[in-house]
Design an enzyme around this catalytic site. Sequence first.
Site, PDB file in Angstrom:
ATOM      1  N   CYS A  30      -4.724   9.167  -5.411  1.00  0.00           N
ATOM      2  CA  CYS A  30      -4.260   7.842  -5.018  1.00  0.00           C
ATOM      3  C   CYS A  30      -3.615   7.898  -3.643  1.00  0.00           C
ATOM      4  CB  CYS A  30      -3.260   7.337  -6.065  1.00  0.00           C
ATOM      5  SG  CYS A  30      -2.711   5.641  -5.785  1.00  0.00           S
ATOM      6  N   ASP A  90      -0.938   6.565  -2.920  1.00  0.00           N
ATOM      7  CA  ASP A  90       0.506   6.484  -3.142  1.00  0.00           C
ATOM      8  C   ASP A  90       1.245   7.565  -2.344  1.00  0.00           C
ATOM      9  OD1 ASP A  90       3.149   6.888  -4.535  1.00  0.00           O
ATOM     10  OD2 ASP A  90       2.358   5.282  -5.793  1.00  0.00           O
ATOM     11  N   ARG A 129       3.924   8.989  -2.809  1.00  0.00           N
ATOM     12  CA  ARG A 129       4.643   9.981  -3.614  1.00  0.00           C
ATOM     13  C   ARG A 129       3.748  11.109  -4.106  1.00  0.00           C
ATOM     14  NH1 ARG A 129       6.599   5.696  -7.916  1.00  0.00           N
ATOM     15  NH2 ARG A 129       4.416   5.111  -7.524  1.00  0.00           N
ATOM     16  N   HIS A 167      -1.714   9.338 -11.443  1.00  0.00           N
ATOM     17  CA  HIS A 167      -0.278   9.626 -11.434  1.00  0.00           C
ATOM     18  C   HIS A 167       0.505   8.550 -12.173  1.00  0.00           C
ATOM     19  CE1 HIS A 167       0.974   6.571  -8.414  1.00  0.00           C
ATOM     20  NE2 HIS A 167      -0.275   6.713  -7.993  1.00  0.00           N
ATOM     21  N   CYS A 187       1.577   4.096 -11.372  1.00  0.00           N
ATOM     22  CA  CYS A 187       0.541   3.758 -10.394  1.00  0.00           C
ATOM     23  C   CYS A 187       0.401   2.240 -10.280  1.00  0.00           C
ATOM     24  CB  CYS A 187      -0.795   4.373 -10.810  1.00  0.00           C
ATOM     25  SG  CYS A 187      -2.158   3.996  -9.687  1.00  0.00           S
TER      26      CYS A 187
END
Length: 212
Positions: free
Chosen positions: A39, A41, A43, A100, A103
């Site tokens: 992803c 993302d 993080r 993850h 999400c």
Amino acid sequence: MEKLFKGIMKFRRDEFVSHRELFCTLGREQNPHTLFIGCSDSRVVPNLITRTRPGELFMVRNVANIVPPYRQTEEFVATTSAIEYAVKVLEVESIVVCGHSNCGGCAALHKNGEELADLPHVRKWLEVSREVPARVARLAVEKTPAEREWLTERVNVLVQMKNLLSYPFIAERVRQGTLEILGWHYIIETGEIYNFNDQLGVFELIDQAESD
């Protein structure tokens, strides 16, 4: 911008110097062993969670770690072209689809068109995973919101693993035993990663015993 510039200077002063030989080796070629589909993302940091060095992972990152099914098209297809290059040119040994916790893309799969009206391109992109909500609904009876969230993220990983096998050149290599597909679920707040056991049909925690 200043923070980024300072980071660049620190990289050149510290990390680059300590790995100068590695970067010189990588200067004209790459030989990654794994295609990591994750992803976007902020993080999720693939090299950090796998403790890999530059040159080991060929990465594709997008909203909700999605893999569009294979198709012949004249459209601009970033994820599909990256997968094609990784497998056919770089000849990676493994493909990891890494979902993850928490999400946002997976959460959006449960939203209707009106709720995503201001995100038309995200809404269109998520159509690749349109089967996920229905599968979750069948499996999420009597589950808590937190369990439903994890289930959505894991089912989404399974859908992308299935989509990878729609690529003829991937399916062929999997049959030959020269390529494996792994499905992971990364829990941000604990650092745990669960790997999908295809034989048992469950996600299992990757623990110390397995990594020794």
